[in-house]
Design an enzyme around this catalytic site. Structure first.
Site, PDB file in Angstrom:
ATOM      1  N   GLU A  84       0.839  -1.206   0.000  1.00  0.00           N
ATOM      2  CA  GLU A  84       0.000   0.000   0.000  1.00  0.00           C
ATOM      3  C   GLU A  84       0.870   1.250   0.000  1.00  0.00           C
ATOM      4  O   GLU A  84       0.553   2.229  -0.673  1.00  0.00           O
ATOM      5  CB  GLU A  84      -0.958   0.008   1.195  1.00  0.00           C
ATOM      6  CG  GLU A  84      -1.844  -1.236   1.341  1.00  0.00           C
ATOM      7  CD  GLU A  84      -2.608  -1.629   0.093  1.00  0.00           C
ATOM      8  OE1 GLU A  84      -2.892  -0.767  -0.756  1.00  0.00           O
ATOM      9  OE2 GLU A  84      -2.922  -2.836  -0.053  1.00  0.00           O
TER      10      GLU A  84
ATOM     11  N   HIS B 128       2.206   2.034  -3.456  1.00  0.00           N
ATOM     12  CA  HIS B 128       1.203   2.616  -4.351  1.00  0.00           C
ATOM     13  C   HIS B 128       1.291   4.146  -4.387  1.00  0.00           C
ATOM     14  O   HIS B 128       0.798   4.768  -5.319  1.00  0.00           O
ATOM     15  CB  HIS B 128      -0.207   2.232  -3.891  1.00  0.00           C
ATOM     16  CG  HIS B 128      -0.754   0.989  -4.516  1.00  0.00           C
ATOM     17  ND1 HIS B 128      -0.683   0.742  -5.874  1.00  0.00           N
ATOM     18  CD2 HIS B 128      -1.418  -0.067  -3.980  1.00  0.00           C
ATOM     19  CE1 HIS B 128      -1.274  -0.415  -6.135  1.00  0.00           C
ATOM     20  NE2 HIS B 128      -1.720  -0.935  -5.006  1.00  0.00           N
TER      21      HIS B 128
HETATM   22 ZN   LIG Z   1      -2.711  -2.792  -4.669  1.00  0.00          ZN
END
Ligand SMILES: [Zn+2]
Length: 851
Positions: free
Chosen positions: A293, A296
């Protein structure tokens, strides 16, 4: 619940929106049944294609809406708000609206909803349209300013905090983003704080927000976040770009976690960790997901997807990045074997059935149904192949160019590949086909030896998949090494580049005929078909310098043994048992690797292997053969098991690669030992364990052997207040039940007071476990099929997304005999015939039936 039109959306139909958004101001007045959302949005007409203003909006009660302060004519449907071009200024204008929503009634867990008294959001892919009217598509990027009003100690949104007071807080996110990255959290939460200084000297405040009582389970996640931040700076040159980074743990969540800008929301199972309540596998997963995450922020947020067909652009790349991170943090060989196990179990299975689709699909009805192993895992394999083909240095150059060129944009796979073409001068047009062609290529190999020259000949073909009958050859990087007859490596790893349907490669000037080690490190997501006798496999198992191939040879020996036991009732060969015993007692090998080598192919894998060989798999026979082999292994190794078990004790618990490897080996050994000692060692360990890895592992060993009912009760008594540990309790007794009792056990658990359909983790604990119990799920009574479809029908009314995903358990139905096929078909028909079945589930069941 309104039923939105079930129309198919096509990649080829993409057009830019009629209006771009410059900035967004939102005010939330929180109330469980009647939250008011006020929006003020600056729209800029798209000169390319002026037209009506089209905003998405579902399950909203519109109070007022104006354009530049004036009421104008507008059409409002269940899915859209539309203002005709003639009624709009042909220059930038301000749209203001006030809507009302009911977070407490939102059980689908998309948009703004409540979980244990806290407010939270999930907007990817299309949840923002359940919050307010907006062009809810990823190519519309804007800066957001958000004011949250509510009587809660913690009020969070994206970006940096601007101001706050009693019962309100304001946030501003300076980085333009699509609406799917919006997030809001409000509740009575406590935080575990930390900080990180970026390489350019910027101090970043870090927080993990949790429910009261969970504060002691945040330290590991915080460290993982710091490690991920440092890794991305070092490996990709990417720094964090806000003053604050917040993570929030939420109990009711459809997915693992969500990368909302500066405010990641996590399923609590993917962030909370402690020695007493989490297994080594949990720790490893949490470290990987926190990194995923965080990564990202650049691959997904700063550069996002033009449309949802490009989902693999952010997911394939980010999975690849988290895999490399985990390899650096732990062990690359062990991580690679685990990745291949997952890829084969989930993605190859998907590719072999009616749900097969390209990594970049051409069409969808409900995008939520395409958060698949193909998009994620095969998407990551493509990045790995690209890197193998261009080399490490050129890979970094291509990434740098991609970040430099597209920062702040919403882009496509073509843009990604173009950056690599421009950085390396290489033509990637053929390679690009990995994104558009579905199915797992079969690679057959033959070899010839004459006068010091070895020729390896390969032929590739890909079976038809739904909508794609004709297949073209792919670009396949085949990593090869050669091992001489004395066990020395005579050719280190070399990458052969296959581009044709058939191709040969020669190796000259060899003294004696070597053994080829092919598809090292699993260099491409293909199925290698190669005639090889048991002695050659055993030779590579003993001598291959590539850890993946070494493991693969043991795996293939086990698989051949099991297939022989299933089809002709054979018994395992002594050579095979000896080879495995040698690996297990080889102290030069990493214990984690030895544990993996001892792992047998899953029942599902064996069923697919039999089906591929033209046979009809019998789930009960597969189960019995696997159990018989486990008993044979236990007897054959009875002299070394107790010692191995004692040797790999870890007096000081640490969830690192070394400690978890030792425990993995110890528990694999214990599972066999339990078949010899009537559970004595497992009971002792269960009573003494000071960590969840060994507590759960010893209980699993007992349950698999048909023992452990007292321990199961003790486990419940000890952990009844801990929801995450109780998920394990629900899961274990179904996953490790004997085939005859699996469905009845699951059924009984749905009547347990702690069972609830509203929590996806709990539902998956019971029904994910039932579908993973291969012989139990496919029991010839059909009881498990009936129980699953009945519960999916009930769940669909609350949570279509999780229902649709779990219905994929039926995707393999065509493998089995006609009686089982008829039973599954009847259940799928029953689901389709249900009144008001969601668009998500309807699409999935239709595809499963139609393939
Ligand atoms: Zn993802």
């Amino acid at each position: 619940m309104s039923d939105a039109a079930s129309e198919t959306i096509y990649l080829k139909d993409y057009t830019e929106p009629h209006h771009w958004v410059r900035d967004v101001h939102l005010t939330f007045r929180l109330a469980p049944k009647a939250t008011r959302v006020l929006s003020r949005i600056t729209f800029v007409p798209n000169a390319e294609n002026g037209g009506d203003l089209i905003l998405n909006g579902e399950e909203l009660t519109l109070i007022t809406a104006t354009v530049d302060g004036a009421i104008v004519p507008m059409e409002v449907s269940d899915t859209h708000l539309r203002i005709k071009s003639a009624d709009l200024p042909q220059k930038p204008f301000t749209f203001e609206a006030e809507v009302e929503i009911a977070p407490e009634d939102n059980t689908a867990l998309e948009g703004l909803y409540m979980s244990n008294g806290m407010y939270c959001t999930q907007c990817e892919a299309e949840g923002f349209r359940k919050i307010t009217y907006y062009p809810d598509r990823p190519d519309v990027m804007a800066t957001f300013t958000v004011r949250v009003e509510g009587d809660y100690p913690v009020l969070l949104s994206n970006g940096n905090p601007v101001a706050s007071g009693d019962g309100w807080a304001e946030w501003h996110d300076p980085w333009p983003k699509p609406a799917y990255l919006f997030a809001l959290v409000a509740g009575d939460l406590v935080n575990h704080a930390g900080s990180f200084t970026t390489k350019s000297g910027k101090d970043v405040e870090l927080n993990i927000y949790v429910r009261r009582g969970d504060e002691d389970k945040c330290a590991f996640g915080m460290q993982a976040l710091k490690d991920a931040m440092a890794w991305d700076e070092k490996t990709y040159g990417r720094e964090y770009d806000l003053d604050i980074f917040n993570i929030v743990a939420v109990d009711d969540f459809n997915m693992g976690a969500m990368e909302n800008k500066g405010l990641n929301v996590f399923n609590s199972s993917c962030v909370l960790a402690s020695q007493a309540t989490s297994t080594d596998a949990n720790f490893e997963r949490i470290e990987g997901i926190i990194a995923h995450e965080y990564f990202h922020n650049w691959t997904g947020n700063r550069i996002t997807c033009r449309d949802w067909f490009q989902l693999c652009l952010k997911e394939g790349l980010t999975v690849y990045r988290d895999q490399m991170f985990s390899g650096d943090m732990r062990s690359h060989p062990v991580k690679r074997i685990e990745e291949v196990l997952t890829l084969r179990a989930r993605q190859f299975r998907e590719d072999n059935g009616p749900l097969a689709h390209p990594v970049r699909p051409e069409s969808f009805v409900e995008i939520n149904n395409f958060y698949t192993a193909t998009v994620y895992e095969k998407g990551a394999e493509i990045i790995g192949m690209l890197r193998r083909l261009v080399g490490d240095e050129a890979y970094r150059k291509g990434c740098d160019l991609y970040f430099e060129r597209h920062d702040g944009q919403a882009v496509t796979i073509e843009d990604w590949l173009k950056a690599f073409e421009d950085a390396t001068g290489r033509d990637l047009s053929h390679f690009a086909q990995w994104y558009s062609q579905a199915g797992t290529p079969r690679l057959t190999m033959s070899e010839e030896w004459t006068d010091g020259t070895l020729t390896l000949s390969f032929a590739q073909s890909t079976p038809p998949t739904p909508g794609q009958d004709e297949k073209n050859p792919q670009v396949i990087p085949i990593a090869v090494g050669l091992i001489g007859p004395n066990g020395d490596e005579v050719l280190p790893t070399t990458v052969l580049e296959m581009t044709e349907a058939e191709q040969s490669f020669t190796f000259e000037g060899l003294g004696a005929r070597p053994v080829a080690s092919v598809l090292r490190d699993f260099s491409a997501p293909v199925i290698l078909q190669r005639d090889m006798d048991a002695a050659t496999r055993a030779f590579l198992l003993a001598h291959d310098t590539d850890p993946f191939q070494k493991w693969e040879m043991g795996r293939m020996l086990s698989k051949d043994t099991l297939i022989d036991m299933i089809t002709s009732g054979g018994t395992p060969a002594a050579d095979y048992l000896d080879a495995l015993k040698t690996v297990l007692s080889d102290e030069s090998l990493d214990p984690a690797f030895r544990a993996l080598a001892l792992g047998l192919p899953s029942q599902d894998d064996l069923a697919q292997t039999l089906f591929d060989a033209g046979q009809t798999p019998d789930p009960q026979k597969i189960y019995e053969a696997r159990e018989a082999l486990r008993r044979a292994l236990a007897r054959h190794m009875s002299d070394i098991l107790p010692t191995l078990f004692r040797q790999h004790e870890t007096p000081q618990f640490k969830p690192d690669a070394d400690g978890s490897g030792k425990r993995a080996l110890r528990l694999s050994v214990l599972s066999l030992l339990t078949l010899l000692d009537d559970g004595e060692a497992a009971r002792t360990l269960f009573a003494a364990a000071d960590n969840m890895t060994e507590q759960e592992g010893s209980l699993q060993a007992l349950l698999t052997a048909g023992l452990g009912s007292d321990e199961l009760q003790a486990f419940e008594k000890q952990w009844k207040e801990d929801r995450l540990v109780m998920d394990k309790w629900f899961m274990m007794q179904v996953a490790f039940a004997a085939p005859d009792t699996a469905a009845a056990t699951a059924e009984a658990l749905t009547r347990h007071p702690a069972f609830t359909m509203k929590n996806p983790n709990r539902f998956r604990a019971v029904f994910g476990a039932l579908t993973s119990n291969h012989a139990g799920f496919h029991h010839d009574s059909g009881a498990a099929y009936d129980l699953l479809s009945k519960n999916l029908i009930s769940l669909d009314k609350l949570n279509p997304q999780t229902t649709a995903r779990m219905s994929a358990a039926f995707e393999t139905w065509r493998r089995y005999d006609s009686a089982r096929q008829a039973k599954i078909h009847a259940q799928l028909d029953r689901m389709l015939a249900t009144d008001g079945l969601s668009r998500d589930t309807t699409e999935m069941v239709t595809r499963i039936l139609g393939g």
